[in-house]
Design a protein around this motif. Sequence first.
Motif, PDB file in Angstrom:
ATOM      1  N   LEU A 236       0.863  -0.963   0.175  1.00 61.88           N
ATOM      2  CA  LEU A 236      -0.050   0.234  -0.241  1.00 61.88           C
ATOM      3  C   LEU A 236       0.888   1.241  -0.299  1.00 61.88           C
ATOM      4  O   LEU A 236       0.410   2.582  -0.056  1.00 61.88           O
ATOM      5  CB  LEU A 236      -1.076   0.600   1.298  1.00 61.88           C
ATOM      6  CG  LEU A 236      -2.036  -1.414   1.095  1.00 61.88           C
ATOM      7  CD1 LEU A 236      -2.816  -0.954   2.647  1.00 61.88           C
ATOM      8  CD2 LEU A 236      -2.982  -1.142  -0.286  1.00 61.88           C
ATOM      9  N   SER A 237       1.970   0.991  -0.195  1.00 65.88           N
ATOM     10  CA  SER A 237       3.028   2.340  -0.120  1.00 65.88           C
ATOM     11  C   SER A 237       3.360   2.280  -1.717  1.00 65.88           C
ATOM     12  O   SER A 237       3.210   3.688  -1.922  1.00 65.88           O
ATOM     13  CB  SER A 237       4.214   2.189   0.399  1.00 65.88           C
ATOM     14  OG  SER A 237       4.955   1.215  -0.092  1.00 65.88           O
ATOM     15  N   ASP A 238       2.529   2.325  -2.673  1.00 68.08           N
ATOM     16  CA  ASP A 238       2.678   1.892  -3.702  1.00 68.08           C
ATOM     17  C   ASP A 238       1.105   2.290  -4.731  1.00 68.08           C
ATOM     18  O   ASP A 238       0.687   1.647  -4.492  1.00 68.08           O
ATOM     19  CB  ASP A 238       2.879   0.307  -4.616  1.00 68.08           C
ATOM     20  CG  ASP A 238       2.728   0.976  -5.728  1.00 68.08           C
ATOM     21  OD1 ASP A 238       2.418   1.979  -6.521  1.00 68.08           O
ATOM     22  OD2 ASP A 238       3.380  -0.229  -7.025  1.00 68.08           O
ATOM     23  N   PRO A 239       1.208   3.703  -5.266  1.00 70.47           N
ATOM     24  CA  PRO A 239       0.171   4.433  -4.691  1.00 70.47           C
ATOM     25  C   PRO A 239      -1.070   3.301  -6.121  1.00 70.47           C
ATOM     26  O   PRO A 239      -2.034   3.510  -6.259  1.00 70.47           O
ATOM     27  CB  PRO A 239       0.324   5.512  -5.390  1.00 70.47           C
ATOM     28  CG  PRO A 239       0.987   6.181  -4.868  1.00 70.47           C
ATOM     29  CD  PRO A 239       2.329   4.798  -5.251  1.00 70.47           C
ATOM     30  N   SER A 240      -0.096   2.484  -7.021  1.00 64.79           N
ATOM     31  CA  SER A 240      -0.850   2.080  -8.220  1.00 64.79           C
ATOM     32  C   SER A 240      -1.935   0.847  -7.358  1.00 64.79           C
ATOM     33  O   SER A 240      -2.818   0.153  -8.300  1.00 64.79           O
ATOM     34  CB  SER A 240       0.218   1.764  -8.974  1.00 64.79           C
ATOM     35  OG  SER A 240       0.800   0.635  -8.150  1.00 64.79           O
ATOM     36  N   SER A 241      -1.518   0.250  -6.703  1.00 63.59           N
ATOM     37  CA  SER A 241      -2.122  -1.006  -5.568  1.00 63.59           C
ATOM     38  C   SER A 241      -3.398  -0.755  -5.057  1.00 63.59           C
ATOM     39  O   SER A 241      -3.995  -1.407  -4.964  1.00 63.59           O
ATOM     40  CB  SER A 241      -1.507  -1.145  -4.628  1.00 63.59           C
ATOM     41  OG  SER A 241      -1.144  -0.007  -3.075  1.00 63.59           O
TER      42      SER A 241
ATOM     43  N   VAL B 166      -1.845   7.259   5.433  1.00 64.76           N
ATOM     44  CA  VAL B 166      -2.454   8.473   5.541  1.00 64.76           C
ATOM     45  C   VAL B 166      -2.795   8.427   3.622  1.00 64.76           C
ATOM     46  O   VAL B 166      -4.515   8.467   3.495  1.00 64.76           O
ATOM     47  CB  VAL B 166      -2.371   9.726   5.050  1.00 64.76           C
ATOM     48  CG1 VAL B 166      -2.552  10.893   4.428  1.00 64.76           C
ATOM     49  CG2 VAL B 166      -1.621  10.374   6.605  1.00 64.76           C
ATOM     50  N   ALA B 167      -2.802   8.355   2.582  1.00 62.49           N
ATOM     51  CA  ALA B 167      -2.994   8.396   1.245  1.00 62.49           C
ATOM     52  C   ALA B 167      -3.851   6.849   0.728  1.00 62.49           C
ATOM     53  O   ALA B 167      -4.564   6.784   0.489  1.00 62.49           O
ATOM     54  CB  ALA B 167      -1.865   8.856   0.499  1.00 62.49           C
TER      55      ALA B 167
ATOM     56  N   THR C 185     -11.307   4.163   1.116  1.00 56.97           N
ATOM     57  CA  THR C 185     -12.035   4.647   1.884  1.00 56.97           C
ATOM     58  C   THR C 185     -12.905   5.437   0.686  1.00 56.97           C
ATOM     59  O   THR C 185     -13.646   5.670   0.657  1.00 56.97           O
ATOM     60  CB  THR C 185     -11.749   6.284   2.753  1.00 56.97           C
ATOM     61  OG1 THR C 185     -11.251   5.202   4.255  1.00 56.97           O
ATOM     62  CG2 THR C 185     -13.226   5.619   4.101  1.00 56.97           C
ATOM     63  N   ARG C 186     -12.376   6.612   0.254  1.00 58.24           N
ATOM     64  CA  ARG C 186     -13.089   6.904  -1.113  1.00 58.24           C
ATOM     65  C   ARG C 186     -13.536   5.978  -1.651  1.00 58.24           C
ATOM     66  O   ARG C 186     -14.762   6.126  -2.461  1.00 58.24           O
ATOM     67  CB  ARG C 186     -12.190   7.774  -1.931  1.00 58.24           C
ATOM     68  CG  ARG C 186     -12.585   8.441  -2.848  1.00 58.24           C
ATOM     69  CD  ARG C 186     -11.649   9.473  -3.795  1.00 58.24           C
ATOM     70  NE  ARG C 186     -10.149   9.042  -3.846  1.00 58.24           N
ATOM     71  CZ  ARG C 186     -10.453   8.152  -5.019  1.00 58.24           C
ATOM     72  NH1 ARG C 186     -11.440   7.835  -5.730  1.00 58.24           N
ATOM     73  NH2 ARG C 186      -8.962   7.439  -5.277  1.00 58.24           N
ATOM     74  N   LEU C 187     -12.786   5.076  -2.204  1.00 52.41           N
ATOM     75  CA  LEU C 187     -12.870   3.996  -3.097  1.00 52.41           C
ATOM     76  C   LEU C 187     -14.164   3.146  -2.797  1.00 52.41           C
ATOM     77  O   LEU C 187     -14.813   2.948  -3.581  1.00 52.41           O
ATOM     78  CB  LEU C 187     -11.689   2.909  -3.294  1.00 52.41           C
ATOM     79  CG  LEU C 187     -10.545   3.821  -4.546  1.00 52.41           C
ATOM     80  CD1 LEU C 187      -9.815   3.076  -4.649  1.00 52.41           C
ATOM     81  CD2 LEU C 187     -11.310   3.742  -5.608  1.00 52.41           C
TER      82      LEU C 187
ATOM     83  N   TYR D  69       4.259   9.791  12.385  1.00 50.32           N
ATOM     84  CA  TYR D  69       3.589   8.976  12.427  1.00 50.32           C
ATOM     85  C   TYR D  69       2.701  10.220  13.619  1.00 50.32           C
ATOM     86  O   TYR D  69       0.814   9.059  12.849  1.00 50.32           O
ATOM     87  CB  TYR D  69       4.077   7.803  13.476  1.00 50.32           C
ATOM     88  CG  TYR D  69       3.440   6.780  14.151  1.00 50.32           C
ATOM     89  CD1 TYR D  69       2.254   5.921  13.209  1.00 50.32           C
ATOM     90  CD2 TYR D  69       2.566   6.320  15.872  1.00 50.32           C
ATOM     91  CE1 TYR D  69       1.960   5.114  13.506  1.00 50.32           C
ATOM     92  CE2 TYR D  69       1.289   5.655  15.930  1.00 50.32           C
ATOM     93  CZ  TYR D  69       1.085   5.118  15.048  1.00 50.32           C
ATOM     94  OH  TYR D  69       0.541   4.213  15.739  1.00 50.32           O
ATOM     95  N   GLY D  70       2.614  10.692  15.009  1.00 49.20           N
ATOM     96  CA  GLY D  70       2.358  11.064  15.448  1.00 49.20           C
ATOM     97  C   GLY D  70       0.917  11.853  14.327  1.00 49.20           C
ATOM     98  O   GLY D  70      -0.416  12.227  15.061  1.00 49.20           O
ATOM     99  N   ALA D  71       1.478  12.497  13.473  1.00 49.57           N
ATOM    100  CA  ALA D  71       0.533  13.860  12.360  1.00 49.57           C
ATOM    101  C   ALA D  71      -0.254  13.111  11.342  1.00 49.57           C
ATOM    102  O   ALA D  71      -1.738  13.144  11.455  1.00 49.57           O
ATOM    103  CB  ALA D  71       1.472  14.264  11.786  1.00 49.57           C
ATOM    104  N   THR D  72       0.481  11.103  11.250  1.00 54.60           N
ATOM    105  CA  THR D  72      -0.786  10.940  10.549  1.00 54.60           C
ATOM    106  C   THR D  72      -1.601   9.584  11.168  1.00 54.60           C
ATOM    107  O   THR D  72      -2.978  10.335  10.427  1.00 54.60           O
ATOM    108  CB  THR D  72      -0.071   9.569   9.489  1.00 54.60           C
ATOM    109  OG1 THR D  72       0.921   8.395  10.586  1.00 54.60           O
ATOM    110  CG2 THR D  72       1.541  10.029   9.031  1.00 54.60           C
TER     111      THR D  72
END
Length: 262
Positions: free
Chosen positions: A66-71, A117-118, A124-126, A157-160
Amino acid sequence: MTLSFSSSTALITGASSGLGAEFARVLAGRGADLVLVARRRERMDALADAVRRAHGVHVRVHTADLSDPSSWDGVKAYTDAEGLSISTLINNAGFATYGPLVEARARRTDDQVQVNVAALTALTRLYLPDLVARGGGALVNVASTAAFQPVPSMAVYGATKAYVKSFTAALAWETRGSGLRVTALCPGATKTEFFDVVGTEDAKVGNYETPEQVVATAMRALDSRRTPPVVVSGANNRLGAFVGRLAPLRLSLPLTASLMGR
């Protein structure tokens, strides 16, 4: 009231161990079919076999980094291709790093924001249209007690997790009346592989809870007549979160830095 998940499908990220694996066992025990999403295929396959034997539900496994946006679109494409309508989404995937940002590796920091985050936002949006249309299911975004104050030595981490808490509370309001139960789950230190990934237990604050205790907190929130938009697991953690909300930064920052071993 105990919420039933029979004749529904739940998608769980970070499902190869820890909280994700425990959510899988508990939701399957309540009748949900599962889609497990994580990087480690062998672990997910072992969990899927155990859950199928124990509960007789359908379990599908999808490998994704999930660090890869294409995933992110890839996860949705997989469930669409399988003809699945997701009614419960558990966004559990996430990790932390420890130390001052000036010493952090850029790639690791970027990946942390992408996963915590991303990816959570994109999934969630999908899936939100399906979740709202089905009603009766749940959206659980795993935040942290780190969400309630800035965290020196774990600044990113705290900010995310502050983002996850705020984002989820807003969605709980936006989807009110739909039948979807939405909550940000905020555990403290939990007996998972979290601190193995962090690389130190200096980041641990308070006593450990077990994954079973944390997931039980989430399920009680989902079972309640009015699911709270944010739920903190553990009495001491709830007290700490309350203090974190109220304390001015001039007090909370040095205290948190001290607790973090810095």
